[in-house]
Design a protein around this motif. Sequence first.
Motif, PDB file in Angstrom:
ATOM      1  N   THR A   1      12.441 -11.088  -1.806  1.00  0.00           N
ATOM      2  CA  THR A   1      11.774 -12.249  -1.227  1.00  0.00           C
ATOM      3  C   THR A   1      10.282 -11.959  -1.277  1.00  0.00           C
ATOM      4  O   THR A   1       9.850 -10.818  -1.117  1.00  0.00           O
ATOM      5  CB  THR A   1      12.205 -12.492   0.237  1.00  0.00           C
ATOM      6  N   ALA A   2       9.504 -12.993  -1.536  1.00  0.00           N
ATOM      7  CA  ALA A   2       8.049 -12.852  -1.630  1.00  0.00           C
ATOM      8  C   ALA A   2       7.406 -13.575  -0.466  1.00  0.00           C
ATOM      9  O   ALA A   2       7.776 -14.716  -0.157  1.00  0.00           O
ATOM     10  CB  ALA A   2       7.552 -13.430  -2.955  1.00  0.00           C
ATOM     11  N   ARG A   3       6.460 -12.892   0.177  1.00  0.00           N
ATOM     12  CA  ARG A   3       5.701 -13.512   1.264  1.00  0.00           C
ATOM     13  C   ARG A   3       4.219 -13.249   1.062  1.00  0.00           C
ATOM     14  O   ARG A   3       3.825 -12.132   0.717  1.00  0.00           O
ATOM     15  CB  ARG A   3       6.137 -12.944   2.619  1.00  0.00           C
ATOM     16  N   PRO A   4       3.380 -14.263   1.284  1.00  0.00           N
ATOM     17  CA  PRO A   4       1.932 -14.052   1.185  1.00  0.00           C
ATOM     18  C   PRO A   4       1.492 -12.978   2.176  1.00  0.00           C
ATOM     19  O   PRO A   4       1.994 -12.914   3.307  1.00  0.00           O
ATOM     20  CB  PRO A   4       1.333 -15.409   1.554  1.00  0.00           C
ATOM     21  N   ALA A   5       0.547 -12.138   1.723  1.00  0.00           N
ATOM     22  CA  ALA A   5       0.116 -11.021   2.564  1.00  0.00           C
ATOM     23  C   ALA A   5      -1.327 -10.647   2.235  1.00  0.00           C
ATOM     24  O   ALA A   5      -1.864 -11.027   1.196  1.00  0.00           O
ATOM     25  CB  ALA A   5       1.032  -9.819   2.350  1.00  0.00           C
ATOM     26  N   THR A   6      -1.920  -9.875   3.144  1.00  0.00           N
ATOM     27  CA  THR A   6      -3.290  -9.383   2.985  1.00  0.00           C
ATOM     28  C   THR A   6      -3.297  -7.873   3.160  1.00  0.00           C
ATOM     29  O   THR A   6      -2.696  -7.340   4.096  1.00  0.00           O
ATOM     30  CB  THR A   6      -4.224 -10.034   4.019  1.00  0.00           C
ATOM     31  N   LEU A   7      -3.996  -7.225   2.240  1.00  0.00           N
ATOM     32  CA  LEU A   7      -4.188  -5.779   2.291  1.00  0.00           C
ATOM     33  C   LEU A   7      -5.649  -5.530   2.612  1.00  0.00           C
ATOM     34  O   LEU A   7      -6.538  -6.004   1.903  1.00  0.00           O
ATOM     35  CB  LEU A   7      -3.833  -5.175   0.922  1.00  0.00           C
ATOM     36  N   ARG A   8      -5.917  -4.813   3.689  1.00  0.00           N
ATOM     37  CA  ARG A   8      -7.301  -4.545   4.099  1.00  0.00           C
ATOM     38  C   ARG A   8      -7.714  -3.129   3.704  1.00  0.00           C
ATOM     39  O   ARG A   8      -6.890  -2.250   3.540  1.00  0.00           O
ATOM     40  CB  ARG A   8      -7.450  -4.741   5.600  1.00  0.00           C
ATOM     41  N   GLY A   9      -9.036  -2.961   3.542  1.00  0.00           N
ATOM     42  CA  GLY A   9      -9.563  -1.646   3.217  1.00  0.00           C
ATOM     43  C   GLY A   9      -9.562  -1.332   1.731  1.00  0.00           C
ATOM     44  O   GLY A   9      -9.761  -0.182   1.342  1.00  0.00           O
ATOM     45  N   PHE A  10      -9.348  -2.349   0.902  1.00  0.00           N
ATOM     46  CA  PHE A  10      -9.355  -2.173  -0.548  1.00  0.00           C
ATOM     47  C   PHE A  10     -10.228  -3.245  -1.182  1.00  0.00           C
ATOM     48  O   PHE A  10     -10.419  -4.320  -0.616  1.00  0.00           O
ATOM     49  CB  PHE A  10      -7.936  -2.268  -1.118  1.00  0.00           C
ATOM     50  N   THR A  11     -10.727  -2.941  -2.378  1.00  0.00           N
ATOM     51  CA  THR A  11     -11.540  -3.872  -3.146  1.00  0.00           C
ATOM     52  C   THR A  11     -10.794  -4.223  -4.426  1.00  0.00           C
ATOM     53  O   THR A  11     -10.207  -3.341  -5.068  1.00  0.00           O
ATOM     54  CB  THR A  11     -12.904  -3.233  -3.497  1.00  0.00           C
ATOM     55  N   LEU A  12     -10.849  -5.499  -4.786  1.00  0.00           N
ATOM     56  CA  LEU A  12     -10.198  -5.977  -5.998  1.00  0.00           C
ATOM     57  C   LEU A  12     -11.235  -6.171  -7.099  1.00  0.00           C
ATOM     58  O   LEU A  12     -12.298  -6.752  -6.858  1.00  0.00           O
ATOM     59  CB  LEU A  12      -9.483  -7.302  -5.713  1.00  0.00           C
ATOM     60  N   HIS A  13     -10.914  -5.675  -8.287  1.00  0.00           N
ATOM     61  CA  HIS A  13     -11.781  -5.786  -9.456  1.00  0.00           C
ATOM     62  C   HIS A  13     -11.027  -6.519 -10.567  1.00  0.00           C
ATOM     63  O   HIS A  13      -9.796  -6.437 -10.647  1.00  0.00           O
ATOM     64  CB  HIS A  13     -12.158  -4.398  -9.994  1.00  0.00           C
ATOM     65  N   HIS A  14     -11.761  -7.197 -11.421  1.00  0.00           N
ATOM     66  CA  HIS A  14     -11.193  -7.758 -12.645  1.00  0.00           C
ATOM     67  C   HIS A  14     -11.754  -6.949 -13.802  1.00  0.00           C
ATOM     68  O   HIS A  14     -12.974  -6.738 -13.879  1.00  0.00           O
ATOM     69  CB  HIS A  14     -11.572  -9.234 -12.804  1.00  0.00           C
ATOM     70  N   LEU A  15     -10.877  -6.466 -14.681  1.00  0.00           N
ATOM     71  CA  LEU A  15     -11.298  -5.668 -15.822  1.00  0.00           C
ATOM     72  C   LEU A  15     -11.262  -6.520 -17.084  1.00  0.00           C
ATOM     73  O   LEU A  15     -10.245  -7.148 -17.393  1.00  0.00           O
ATOM     74  CB  LEU A  15     -10.370  -4.457 -15.992  1.00  0.00           C
ATOM     75  N   HIS A  16     -12.408  -6.525 -17.780  1.00  0.00           N
ATOM     76  CA  HIS A  16     -12.504  -7.265 -19.030  1.00  0.00           C
ATOM     77  C   HIS A  16     -13.043  -6.318 -20.090  1.00  0.00           C
ATOM     78  O   HIS A  16     -14.013  -5.614 -19.811  1.00  0.00           O
ATOM     79  CB  HIS A  16     -13.459  -8.461 -18.859  1.00  0.00           C
TER      80      HIS A  16
END
Length: 148
Positions: free
Chosen positions: A30-45
């Motif tokens: 089952t999938a539920r929306p969630a938030t992870l704190r203390g991390f940074t998200l990057h996009h790699l191109h």
Amino acid sequence: MTDPGPPRVFVYGTLLPGERNAHVAARGFTARPATLRGFTLHHLHPEGYPALSPGPADAAVRGAVLTYDPPAWEAALPGLDDLEGLHDSPPLYTRQLASLQVDEGEDLTAWVYVYARADRLRAPGASVVPSGDWRDVQDRDQRGADGR
């Protein structure tokens, strides 16, 4: 499989339901929306995928927690690890336990894939996703040369 930990994984990029690698997550969750704190998200191109790195305590990454029934977890985990390059040399990502919060307010511990090549995050083509939500990245549908 010996002590696989909780049968949950936090996904934040191509493994999100509806994204291009969602099929790798398999079935039985089952999938539920969630938030992870203390991390940074990057996009790699040009790679075309996200990277998660430790960040400031007030940083937040949006995604989903996938909770599996135990047999489905045992079946899905090797494919997840392969996609994330856990066994590449050097590894592309590491899998670690982290605390997160589902949108209903419940705190959970889940596995999360953390980008293992910190030098790449300082190179051209790596950009922070200000919203912390990879679905806000305009060119996220474009696969990189490695097909991930």
